[in-house]
Design a protein around this motif. Structure first.
Motif, mmCIF file in Angstrom:
data_model
loop_
_atom_site.group_PDB
_atom_site.id
_atom_site.type_symbol
_atom_site.label_atom_id
_atom_site.label_comp_id
_atom_site.label_asym_id
_atom_site.label_seq_id
_atom_site.Cartn_x
_atom_site.Cartn_y
_atom_site.Cartn_z
ATOM 1 N N VAL A 567 -0.173 6.886 11.492
ATOM 2 C CA VAL A 567 0.077 6.667 10.061
ATOM 3 C C VAL A 567 1.159 5.589 9.936
ATOM 4 C CG1 VAL A 567 1.002 7.649 7.922
ATOM 5 C CG2 VAL A 567 -0.568 8.992 9.337
ATOM 6 N N GLU A 568 0.907 4.610 9.066
ATOM 7 C CA GLU A 568 1.901 3.562 8.812
ATOM 8 C C GLU A 568 2.315 3.608 7.348
ATOM 9 O OE1 GLU A 568 2.432 -1.104 9.929
ATOM 10 O OE2 GLU A 568 0.707 -0.594 8.656
ATOM 11 N N ILE A 569 3.627 3.590 7.129
ATOM 12 C CA ILE A 569 4.185 3.566 5.780
ATOM 13 C C ILE A 569 5.079 2.340 5.663
ATOM 14 C CG2 ILE A 569 5.624 4.783 4.098
ATOM 15 C CD1 ILE A 569 4.808 7.388 5.465
ATOM 16 N N LYS A 570 4.892 1.567 4.585
ATOM 17 C CA LYS A 570 5.676 0.348 4.380
ATOM 18 C C LYS A 570 6.773 0.589 3.343
ATOM 19 C CE LYS A 570 1.522 -2.452 5.241
ATOM 20 N NZ LYS A 570 0.551 -3.419 4.645
ATOM 21 N N LEU A 571 7.977 0.091 3.607
ATOM 22 C CA LEU A 571 9.110 0.228 2.698
ATOM 23 C C LEU A 571 9.657 -1.146 2.350
ATOM 24 C CD1 LEU A 571 11.064 3.114 4.525
ATOM 25 C CD2 LEU A 571 9.381 3.341 2.696
ATOM 26 N N ASP A 572 10.106 -1.292 1.104
ATOM 27 C CA ASP A 572 10.758 -2.556 0.733
ATOM 28 C C ASP A 572 12.237 -2.482 1.057
ATOM 29 O OD1 ASP A 572 11.972 -1.048 -1.231
ATOM 30 O OD2 ASP A 572 10.871 -1.965 -2.900
ATOM 31 N N GLU A 573 12.965 -3.494 0.662
ATOM 32 C CA GLU A 573 14.381 -3.584 1.041
ATOM 33 C C GLU A 573 15.216 -2.463 0.448
ATOM 34 O OE1 GLU A 573 17.875 -7.015 1.300
ATOM 35 O OE2 GLU A 573 15.968 -7.432 0.302
ATOM 36 N N GLU A 574 14.830 -1.947 -0.715
ATOM 37 C CA GLU A 574 15.572 -0.879 -1.380
ATOM 38 C C GLU A 574 15.095 0.510 -0.951
ATOM 39 O OE1 GLU A 574 15.415 -1.474 -5.558
ATOM 40 O OE2 GLU A 574 16.202 -3.515 -5.458
ATOM 41 N N GLY A 575 14.143 0.577 -0.038
ATOM 42 C CA GLY A 575 13.670 1.863 0.450
ATOM 43 C C GLY A 575 12.500 2.433 -0.311
ATOM 44 N N PHE A 576 11.929 1.653 -1.235
ATOM 45 C CA PHE A 576 10.779 2.120 -1.982
ATOM 46 C C PHE A 576 9.515 2.054 -1.105
ATOM 47 C CE2 PHE A 576 13.612 1.088 -5.464
ATOM 48 C CZ PHE A 576 13.385 2.128 -6.347
ATOM 49 N N VAL A 577 8.647 3.027 -1.298
ATOM 50 C CA VAL A 577 7.381 3.071 -0.559
ATOM 51 C C VAL A 577 6.389 2.147 -1.233
ATOM 52 C CG1 VAL A 577 5.483 4.528 0.220
ATOM 53 C CG2 VAL A 577 7.810 5.445 0.120
ATOM 54 N N LEU A 578 5.805 1.256 -0.452
ATOM 55 C CA LEU A 578 4.841 0.294 -0.970
ATOM 56 C C LEU A 578 3.416 0.757 -0.670
ATOM 57 C CD1 LEU A 578 6.575 -2.953 0.340
ATOM 58 C CD2 LEU A 578 6.617 -2.089 -2.018
ATOM 59 N N PRO A 579 2.488 0.364 -1.526
ATOM 60 C CA PRO A 579 1.082 0.643 -1.206
ATOM 61 C C PRO A 579 0.707 -0.046 0.119
ATOM 62 C CG PRO A 579 1.296 -0.011 -3.478
ATOM 63 C CD PRO A 579 2.628 -0.286 -2.852
ATOM 64 N N TYR A 580 -0.165 0.563 0.861
ATOM 65 C CA TYR A 580 -0.458 0.013 2.190
ATOM 66 C C TYR A 580 -1.200 -1.309 2.128
ATOM 67 C CZ TYR A 580 -5.337 1.656 1.816
ATOM 68 O OH TYR A 580 -6.640 1.842 1.424
ATOM 69 N N THR A 581 -1.721 -1.666 0.920
ATOM 70 C CA THR A 581 -2.427 -2.942 0.785
ATOM 71 C C THR A 581 -1.471 -4.111 0.596
ATOM 72 O OG1 THR A 581 -2.654 -2.492 -1.603
ATOM 73 C CG2 THR A 581 -4.506 -1.876 -0.163
ATOM 74 N N VAL A 582 -0.201 -3.841 0.321
ATOM 75 C CA VAL A 582 0.779 -4.904 0.087
ATOM 76 C C VAL A 582 1.211 -5.512 1.413
ATOM 77 C CG1 VAL A 582 3.107 -5.412 -0.768
ATOM 78 C CG2 VAL A 582 1.607 -3.864 -2.051
ATOM 79 N N ASP A 583 1.239 -6.835 1.502
ATOM 80 C CA ASP A 583 1.650 -7.525 2.718
ATOM 81 C C ASP A 583 2.908 -8.368 2.531
ATOM 82 O OD1 ASP A 583 -0.482 -6.544 4.273
ATOM 83 O OD2 ASP A 583 -1.838 -8.090 3.487
ATOM 84 N N GLU A 584 3.506 -8.325 1.315
ATOM 85 C CA GLU A 584 4.711 -9.108 1.042
ATOM 86 C C GLU A 584 5.887 -8.171 0.777
ATOM 87 O OE1 GLU A 584 3.702 -11.534 -2.256
ATOM 88 O OE2 GLU A 584 2.290 -12.800 -1.149
ATOM 89 N N ASP A 585 7.093 -8.729 0.964
ATOM 90 C CA ASP A 585 8.343 -8.013 0.681
ATOM 91 C C ASP A 585 8.455 -6.715 1.488
ATOM 92 O OD1 ASP A 585 9.039 -9.956 -1.214
ATOM 93 O OD2 ASP A 585 7.868 -8.903 -2.748
ATOM 94 N N ILE A 586 7.889 -6.691 2.669
ATOM 95 C CA ILE A 586 7.978 -5.497 3.525
ATOM 96 C C ILE A 586 9.262 -5.588 4.334
ATOM 97 C CG2 ILE A 586 6.902 -4.175 5.378
ATOM 98 C CD1 ILE A 586 4.204 -5.390 4.479
ATOM 99 N N HIS A 587 10.137 -4.646 4.120
ATOM 100 C CA HIS A 587 11.424 -4.641 4.840
ATOM 101 C C HIS A 587 11.367 -3.771 6.095
ATOM 102 C CE1 HIS A 587 15.733 -4.778 5.494
ATOM 103 N NE2 HIS A 587 15.766 -3.447 5.503
#
Length: 662
Positions: A567-587
């Motif tokens: 399982v992969e979970i993507k987070l932005d710089e502020e710790g928010f969970v991003l949809p797995y389809t997003v490929d930008e602003d992944i921290h």
């Protein structure tokens, strides 16, 4: 007066055939003679003497006696008895006592020379006793398959035996006939000699006539296998006759011999499967009577005959193996372990007994046995620290005696089981020394697998990477094939990834792209363990409840670095969970490892080497690795507990979860 003498002789055990004397005494039954005989014979029969005695009845003196009135005379106070029954009993007792003394003396000897010297002192010898003497020579001769020394084969006693048995084999009793044939074969007497050919011909004649006892059939079958191999057509007749016997007529040794006969005809196992099923069931009742050697032979036969349906028998044999481990020879123990590997048998009591045996005797065990023990631990994923530690010490002391394949078999389990022994520095220094001095003797695939195993436990083979990435080695590795096999390519790729991630100081040749794989998770030769489906489903349910939607995590993601993330979970710089389809602003990327029981050593919480290197590499690649092991999931009792558990695992610093829509 009757002259009945007992002459004590410490060098002779003679005149075993006293039937003529007994007949003479029967013809002149004088009570006084009986009394004197009883008084003189009784102390000899009842005493336990190591020295034999010579018995001689002087018939001429016995003939002088007669009954005064033609009637039997009895001592006062003694009951009357039938003279025929009395003398028959006395004759039988004499013969039995003589044989007991003979075999007792025979079993005291520890060499063929002693047996022959003893036999040469005897005046008379029955056929059964001669066959017994041959068997004793078989027992004391442990020449590893070599022939008897010439001086024994050409001795007058041995030649007399050969002449005696070969002259009139038709006069021999069934048991003596087959026993003699078996002994001569085991003693490596020329199989094309007239002696062996005559005995075999006589055995086959009696077999065709029928009537041989179960034991004799089993011995004969063993003899013919040794003489003519499994192609012997007579074996089918033996098996057919054995099938007609009641299993209750078989001794435990006969059952084992029967398995060996069927083992020789393994290609026809389907024809005999019904009979084998009966034997497998019956054998459960005789396991406790089997010797260590018989247990080893029986397990080997079950393997050759592919009796996977006889697991109850294997399990029961396993219980008795535990008791006999110190009594097994090296070869017997090796075969027992091979059988357990074949049937997948795993018993903690067996492991405990094996640990005790290995820790004490590891330095004296054959390398093949130690290799087989390590293979068993590796196949069954058994992290036995006492065994691994003892083997590590043995390798440091005796590595020069090991072949390349044995070195691999001893070292590979350390990487697979993700275990470094206490003497790890000395162990891998010794291994490096062996590789430097014997590198050209290692087959390419053996060398690759050995070095790959070392990398699993962070003992990186930096000094050898230049060699294994070279075109010359890769060409040798490929051999005559048109391309490298998938497992070799996967191991090369993981070693190359290791050189990049964990050995940045390595500046040697790189692995060419054509030798690299795209994924370590493949159906036939995977370097990863597939995710446990039931555990995966449970985590999916908890993640949906925790994150609010299925779109906030991706599952079974293949990374550019060949690893599959559960399982992969993507987070932005502020710790928010991003949809797995997003490929930008992944921290940050979170790699959730859902580790089922197959990713751990057997009955432990110790991660396997291939899973440990995967998680280590993912961390070095920038992933936040979160491990969800099955043993932590098992204690959760509700869906709410599951969600709270996943929250603690994924966001240990935050009491609330944030996510944003895409």
């Amino acid at each position: 007066m009757a002259l009945i003498t007992l002459r004590r002789n410490f060098c002779h055990l003679s005149d075993f055939r006293i039937q003529g004397a007994l007949t003479a005494l029967k013809n002149h039954p004088i009570n006084h003679v009986h009394k004197v005989a009883k008084e003189h014979l009784h102390p000899w029969f009842c005493s336990v003497q190591s020295e034999p005695f010579r018995i001689q009845f002087h018939h001429a003196c016995c003939k002088k006696f007669h009954s005064q009135n033609g009637n039997e005379l009895h001592l006062v106070g003694e009951p009357a008895f039938s003279q025929g029954q009395d003398w028959n009993r006395l004759e039988q007792n004499l013969e039995n006592e003589n044989e007991q003394i003979f075999y007792r003396r025979l079993n005291e000897f520890t060499s063929s020379e002693e047996v022959l010297s003893f036999i040469s002192t005897l005046e008379t010898l029955t056929d059964a006793m001669a066959a017994g003497a041959l068997q004793r020579i078989c027992e004391v001769e442990k020449k590893g398959g070599q022939r008897l020394p010439t001086e024994i084969l050409e001795s007058s006693v041995f030649q007399a035996w050969c002449f005696r048995f070969g002259r009139e084999p038709s006069q021999l009793p069934d048991s003596t006939l087959v026993t003699t044939l078996q002994a001569l074969i085991l003693l490596h007497v020329d199989t094309q000699s007239s002696l062996i050919l005559n005995l075999v011909a006589e055995c086959q004649n009696r077999l065709k006539r029928g009537g041989l006892h179960v034991h004799d059939l089993c011995v004969l079958g063993d003899c013919l296998i040794r003489l003519q191999g499994p192609e012997c057509v007579t074996l089918e007749l033996i098996i057919c006759q054995l099938q007609g016997e009641k299993l209750e007529a078989y001794t435990p040794e006969d059952i084992v011999a029967l398995y060996r006969i069927l083992q020789a005809c393994a290609e026809k196992v389907d024809q005999h499967q019904t009979f084998l099923n009966m034997i497998n069931s019956y054998s459960l009742s005789i396991v406790s009577y089997l010797s260590p050697k018989s247990i080893s032979q029986l397990l080997t036969a079950l393997v050759v005959l592919d009796q996977t349906q006889a697991l109850p028998l294997v399990i029961k044999l396993g219980k008795y193996v535990v008791r006999h481990i110190p009594r097994f020879s090296n070869e017997e123990l090796r075969k027992v372990i091979e059988a357990f590997i074949y049937f997948g048998h795993n018993d903690r009591f067996f492991i405990q007994a094996l640990e005790q045996h290995i820790t004490v005797f590891c330095l004296t065990l054959d390398a093949e046995v130690v290799s087989k023990v390590m293979e068993y631990c590796s196949r069954k994923l058994i992290l036995s620290k006492p065994i691994l530690n003892a083997v590590a010490e043995t390798f440091v002391c005796q590595s020069e005696k090991l072949s390349p394949s044995q070195i691999y078999e001893l070292i590979e389990p350390f990487g697979k089981l993700n275990y470094l022994p206490p003497n790890a520095p000395a162990l891998f220094r010794k291994l490096e020394h062996v590789l430097f001095t014997q590198l050209n003797y290692f087959p390419p695939k053996t060398l690759l697998r050995l070095l790959h195993s070392c990398s699993l436990i962070e003992c990186h083979p930096v000094n050898f990477m230049e060699k294994i990435f070279s075109p010359f080695f890769l060409q040798k590795l490929q051999g005559e094939e048109s391309h490298l096999d998938q497992l070799s390519m996967a191991q090369l790729t993981q070693l190359y990834l290791t050189s990049v991630l964990e050995c940045p100081f390595y500046k040697g040749p790189k692995l060419l792209p054509k030798y690299q794989v795209k994924s370590f998770l493949t159906p036939c030769c995977s370097l990863e363990t597939p995710v446990d489906f039931q555990l995966y489903k449970s985590v999916m349910i908890g993640l949906i409840d925790l994150l609010g939607a299925r779109s906030y995590f991706a599952s079974k993601v293949l990374t550019p670095y060949c690893y599959m993330i559960d399982v992969e979970i993507k987070l932005d710089e502020e710790g928010f969970v991003l949809p797995y389809t997003v490929d930008e602003d992944i921290h940050k990327r979170v790699a959730l490892c859902i580790d089922g029981p197959k990713r751990f050593c057997s009955n432990s919480k110790h991660l396997l080497g291939r899973e440990a290197i995967k998680q280590r590499h993912l961390r070095l690649l920038g992933y936040q690795v979160v491990q969800v092991p099955y043993h932590e999931m098992e204690v959760l009792r509700s869906r709410q507990e599951l969600v709270e558990y996943l929250q603690r695992k994924l966001f240990p610093q935050n009491s609330t979860i944030h996510w944003q829509g895409g």
